[in-house]
Design a protein around this motif. Structure first.
Motif, PDB file in Angstrom:
ATOM      1  N   LEU A  89      -7.476 -46.768   0.647  1.00 53.59           N
ATOM      2  CA  LEU A  89      -8.107 -47.782   1.489  1.00 53.59           C
ATOM      3  C   LEU A  89      -8.548 -49.010   0.698  1.00 53.59           C
ATOM      4  N   ALA A  90      -9.335 -48.788  -0.357  1.00 50.89           N
ATOM      5  CA  ALA A  90      -9.961 -49.902  -1.060  1.00 50.89           C
ATOM      6  C   ALA A  90      -9.052 -50.572  -2.069  1.00 50.89           C
ATOM      7  N   MET A  91      -8.132 -49.820  -2.680  1.00 55.22           N
ATOM      8  CA  MET A  91      -7.267 -50.388  -3.698  1.00 55.22           C
ATOM      9  C   MET A  91      -5.839 -50.598  -3.198  1.00 55.22           C
ATOM     10  N   GLY A  92      -5.530 -50.107  -1.997  1.00 52.33           N
ATOM     11  CA  GLY A  92      -4.178 -50.213  -1.470  1.00 52.33           C
ATOM     12  C   GLY A  92      -4.085 -51.042  -0.198  1.00 52.33           C
ATOM     13  N   ILE A  93      -4.516 -50.469   0.918  1.00 51.96           N
ATOM     14  CA  ILE A  93      -4.353 -51.116   2.217  1.00 51.96           C
ATOM     15  C   ILE A  93      -5.171 -52.411   2.313  1.00 51.96           C
ATOM     16  N   ALA A  94      -6.440 -52.379   1.896  1.00 52.21           N
ATOM     17  CA  ALA A  94      -7.287 -53.571   2.016  1.00 52.21           C
ATOM     18  C   ALA A  94      -6.766 -54.747   1.181  1.00 52.21           C
ATOM     19  N   PRO A  95      -6.441 -54.564  -0.109  1.00 55.43           N
ATOM     20  CA  PRO A  95      -5.881 -55.709  -0.865  1.00 55.43           C
ATOM     21  C   PRO A  95      -4.553 -56.203  -0.297  1.00 55.43           C
ATOM     22  N   LEU A  96      -3.757 -55.275   0.253  1.00 55.91           N
ATOM     23  CA  LEU A  96      -2.500 -55.680   0.867  1.00 55.91           C
ATOM     24  C   LEU A  96      -2.762 -56.584   2.072  1.00 55.91           C
ATOM     25  N   ALA A  97      -3.732 -56.223   2.911  1.00 48.91           N
ATOM     26  CA  ALA A  97      -4.084 -57.049   4.067  1.00 48.91           C
ATOM     27  C   ALA A  97      -4.635 -58.403   3.628  1.00 48.91           C
ATOM     28  N   LEU A 297     -11.314 -47.658   8.755  1.00 47.43           N
ATOM     29  CA  LEU A 297     -10.689 -48.848   9.320  1.00 47.43           C
ATOM     30  C   LEU A 297     -11.362 -49.325  10.596  1.00 47.43           C
ATOM     31  N   LEU A 298     -11.819 -48.387  11.431  1.00 49.07           N
ATOM     32  CA  LEU A 298     -12.308 -48.755  12.757  1.00 49.07           C
ATOM     33  C   LEU A 298     -13.828 -48.787  12.881  1.00 49.07           C
ATOM     34  N   VAL A 299     -14.539 -47.976  12.071  1.00 52.31           N
ATOM     35  CA  VAL A 299     -15.982 -47.845  12.237  1.00 52.31           C
ATOM     36  C   VAL A 299     -16.744 -48.451  11.068  1.00 52.31           C
ATOM     37  N   PHE A 300     -16.321 -48.140   9.859  1.00 44.84           N
ATOM     38  CA  PHE A 300     -17.058 -48.508   8.649  1.00 44.84           C
ATOM     39  C   PHE A 300     -17.411 -49.990   8.578  1.00 44.84           C
ATOM     40  N   PRO A 301     -16.480 -50.907   8.807  1.00 44.53           N
ATOM     41  CA  PRO A 301     -16.841 -52.331   8.676  1.00 44.53           C
ATOM     42  C   PRO A 301     -17.915 -52.797   9.653  1.00 44.53           C
ATOM     43  N   PHE A 302     -17.945 -52.205  10.846  1.00 44.04           N
ATOM     44  CA  PHE A 302     -18.870 -52.670  11.865  1.00 44.04           C
ATOM     45  C   PHE A 302     -20.292 -52.168  11.648  1.00 44.04           C
ATOM     46  N   THR A 303     -20.477 -51.157  10.777  1.00 43.65           N
ATOM     47  CA  THR A 303     -21.828 -50.682  10.483  1.00 43.65           C
ATOM     48  C   THR A 303     -22.571 -51.651   9.582  1.00 43.65           C
ATOM     49  N   ASP A 304     -21.927 -52.716   9.145  1.00 45.05           N
ATOM     50  CA  ASP A 304     -22.584 -53.740   8.334  1.00 45.05           C
ATOM     51  C   ASP A 304     -23.693 -54.444   9.116  1.00 45.05           C
ATOM     52  N   SER A 320      -7.580 -59.346  14.852  1.00 45.27           N
ATOM     53  CA  SER A 320      -6.480 -58.444  14.538  1.00 45.27           C
ATOM     54  C   SER A 320      -7.053 -57.233  13.839  1.00 45.27           C
ATOM     55  N   PHE A 321      -6.252 -56.168  13.758  1.00 42.72           N
ATOM     56  CA  PHE A 321      -6.756 -54.931  13.163  1.00 42.72           C
ATOM     57  C   PHE A 321      -6.979 -55.079  11.663  1.00 42.72           C
ATOM     58  N   MET A 322      -6.516 -56.178  11.051  1.00 42.54           N
ATOM     59  CA  MET A 322      -6.689 -56.376   9.623  1.00 42.54           C
ATOM     60  C   MET A 322      -7.966 -57.135   9.277  1.00 42.54           C
ATOM     61  N   GLU A 323      -8.623 -57.737  10.255  1.00 37.84           N
ATOM     62  CA  GLU A 323      -9.809 -58.521   9.980  1.00 37.84           C
ATOM     63  C   GLU A 323     -10.916 -57.731   9.277  1.00 37.84           C
ATOM     64  N   PRO A 324     -11.196 -56.482   9.687  1.00 34.04           N
ATOM     65  CA  PRO A 324     -12.250 -55.740   8.982  1.00 34.04           C
ATOM     66  C   PRO A 324     -11.930 -55.449   7.529  1.00 34.04           C
ATOM     67  N   VAL A 326     -11.048 -57.599   5.256  1.00 32.86           N
ATOM     68  CA  VAL A 326     -11.309 -58.745   4.389  1.00 32.86           C
ATOM     69  C   VAL A 326     -12.808 -58.983   4.229  1.00 32.86           C
ATOM     70  N   ILE A 327     -13.624 -57.946   4.466  1.00 45.23           N
ATOM     71  CA  ILE A 327     -15.059 -58.060   4.243  1.00 45.23           C
ATOM     72  C   ILE A 327     -15.378 -57.630   2.816  1.00 45.23           C
ATOM     73  N   LYS A 328     -16.628 -57.850   2.396  1.00 46.93           N
ATOM     74  CA  LYS A 328     -17.004 -57.631   1.001  1.00 46.93           C
ATOM     75  C   LYS A 328     -16.926 -56.169   0.565  1.00 46.93           C
ATOM     76  N   ASP A 329     -16.958 -55.247   1.495  1.00 48.82           N
ATOM     77  CA  ASP A 329     -16.859 -53.843   1.118  1.00 48.82           C
ATOM     78  C   ASP A 329     -15.519 -53.534   0.463  1.00 48.82           C
ATOM     79  N   TYR A 330     -14.542 -54.358   0.664  1.00 50.16           N
ATOM     80  CA  TYR A 330     -13.213 -54.124   0.102  1.00 50.16           C
ATOM     81  C   TYR A 330     -12.836 -55.253  -0.874  1.00 50.16           C
ATOM     82  N   ASP A 331     -13.792 -55.632  -1.724  1.00 46.27           N
ATOM     83  CA  ASP A 331     -13.525 -56.707  -2.684  1.00 46.27           C
ATOM     84  C   ASP A 331     -13.177 -56.179  -4.074  1.00 46.27           C
TER      85      ASP A 331
END
Length: 487
Positions: A89-97, A297-304, A320-324, A326-331
């Protein structure tokens, strides 16, 4: 006869529902390795399809293959499973998005080549982790008598329970009552700073210690009592066990709830509790890893939204489903690239200084004026920001201290230790179902806390580790007697 077959299979460590791996394998591998990465890569965006993009796609697919292997494994590999879930999630899918959209959650100051190097080093660390796990798998069996297993001393456990009540009560009183814990993390931090004088002194040590001692002993005491009750029918009938357990449930609901705590810490508590309640369930293990992708992908970003009060909350854009993603949790990859740029800007490597500072976190800065800063703050200060929410992934920590070879060697050792811990956990929970089994609690906690360690920074993560080690030293014994063992 069928009952005998089932018992024999479990005794040998073969899960009774291993057949689930066959119908799950095709859609799971197809989804993690093919559908999700390719769906992200095919989305329209302002990013360029350069070498970095293709490397990020390789990282996502590689981590997806390994995560699928963890989910479909016949054995529960908690620590390794948590590692590959984070990597996917953090090193693969998120940086790809982020690469597809052309947006970074944290500004990346260096050239695109630094991000490319960071992605290559992430892949090297993942491969080294795999090699270390493979070495542990083929480690020759030790000869001679085995050391006695670590068990929980009953009297010391009650001492830990009492200390957990006192420490959590102190935290609650210092913050003005339970209601503060259901407000926001921003309000919690402000109240803690006022209570410990952090604003006046400019330090956060008292803040972190008060928070750590108010949360960690309560979690560990609850886990040990839960293990005791899950594995002992007699304990479930004893008020001396049930009543302290019920009180700890209430305390943890206050001090370790997801509103007032960082999401990664709540994930640690949830992960540890889940596998303490279901220590032998392969189905629960698979469901936790598989659903972890969906939840992240669906819950974690919105708990911010619990981070700030009503005036400071900013809604997460979800066009879009990729918007969550690009938040700081996946930097993490972006901050790794910034760390590389920071070192190239004349700062160089620190040769163990940052890791030493994390290991000696308990030394006050008054006694050690040159004590290293948190790596995230260090790189963030160079970037010109004072944000306290910058990550410093383990890849960046090891690379900054020891260079690429040292980082690779570090992940080789981490993979080895993770595999050894998982093997010990499976063996102990299958062959030793006793209530006082320490490893049956430690392994789930370590797996959950690995999300914090991997995200970084190490200095921020060290405080709670130190408190947890003290609690474990208190309750652990290698010479259980009839009067001290859990029944």
């Amino acid at each position: 006869m069928p009952v005998a077959v089932e018992v024999t299979g479990r005794a040998r460590g073969v899960p009774s529902r291993a057949v689930l791996s066959r119908p799950l394998s095709v859609p799971l591998i197809g989804g993690l390795v093919g559908i999700l990465p390719l769906a992200v890569a095919a989305q329209p965006g302002e990013g360029v399809r350069d070498t970095t993009f293709w490397l990020q796609l390789v990282v996502a697919c590689y981590a997806g293959v390994r995560l699928s292997a963890m989910v479909l494994s016949g054995r529960r590999r908690l620590v390794q499973g948590a590692f590959w879930l984070f990597c996917y999630l953090a090193m693969g899918i998120a940086p790809l998005a982020q690469s597809v959209l052309g947006r970074d959650p944290t500004p990346v100051l260096g050239p695109r080549g630094d991000t490319q190097l960071a992605t290559m080093l992430v892949l090297c660390g993942m491969v080294a982790f795999d090699v270390g796990a493979l070495l542990a798998r083929h480690r020759p069996a030790t000869r001679g008598a085995r050391r006695p297993p670590a068990t929980v001393h009953r009297t010391r456990l009650y001492v830990l329970v009492a200390f957990a009540y006192l420490a959590s009560a102190l935290l609650i009183v210092q913050l003005g009552g339970p209601a503060v814990f259901f407000a926001s993390r921003q309000e919690i931090s402000a109240t803690l700073s006022e209570a410990t004088g952090a604003e006046a002194s400019g330090g956060e040590a008292g803040n972190a210690l008060l928070r750590g001692f108010g949360t960690v002993p309560a979690m560990l005491a609850l886990l040990f009592l839960t293990r005791w009750m899950v594995t002992s029918r007699r304990a479930r009938r004893q008020p001396s066990v049930v009543l302290p357990w019920a009180g700890l449930v209430v305390i943890n609901a206050i001090v370790n709830n997801p509103i007032s705590n960082p999401r990664y810490w709540f994930l640690t508590v949830l992960f540890a509790l889940l596998f303490t309640v279901f220590p032998r369930s392969t189905v629960m293990y698979r469901a936790a890893l598989a659903l972890g992708v969906v939840i992240a992908l669906l819950v974690f970003p919105f708990t911010d939204r619990f981070r700030y009060d009503e005036n400071g909350r900013q809604p997460v854009e979800a066009q879009s489903f990729m918007e969550p993603l690009v938040i700081k949790d996946y930097d993490q990859v972006g901050m790794f690239a910034n760390t590389i740029t920071y070192a190239a800007d004349g700062n160089g490597h620190t040769y163990g200084r940052q890791v030493t500072g994390a290991a000696l976190f308990f030394v006050p800065r008054d006694m050690w004026p040159a004590k290293p800063q948190d790596t995230g703050f260090l790189v963030g200060g160079w970037m010109g920001t004072n944000s306290a929410n910058l990550s410093s992934p383990l890849w960046a920590e090891l690379w900054l201290d020891f260079g690429p070879l040292g980082m690779t060697a570090g992940f080789l050792g981490i993979g080895y230790l993770a595999a050894r811990t998982d093997r010990g956990y499976v063996r102990r929970t299958l062959d030793d179902p006793s209530p006082g089994n320490v490893l049956a609690v430690v392994a789930p906690v370590l797996a959950g806390y690995s999300f914090i360690l991997l995200r970084g920074s190490l200095l921020q993560a060290s405080g709670r580790i130190g408190i947890a080690v003290l609690c474990l030293l208190l309750v652990t014994t290698f010479r259980p007697g009839q009067r001290s063992r859990l029944y």
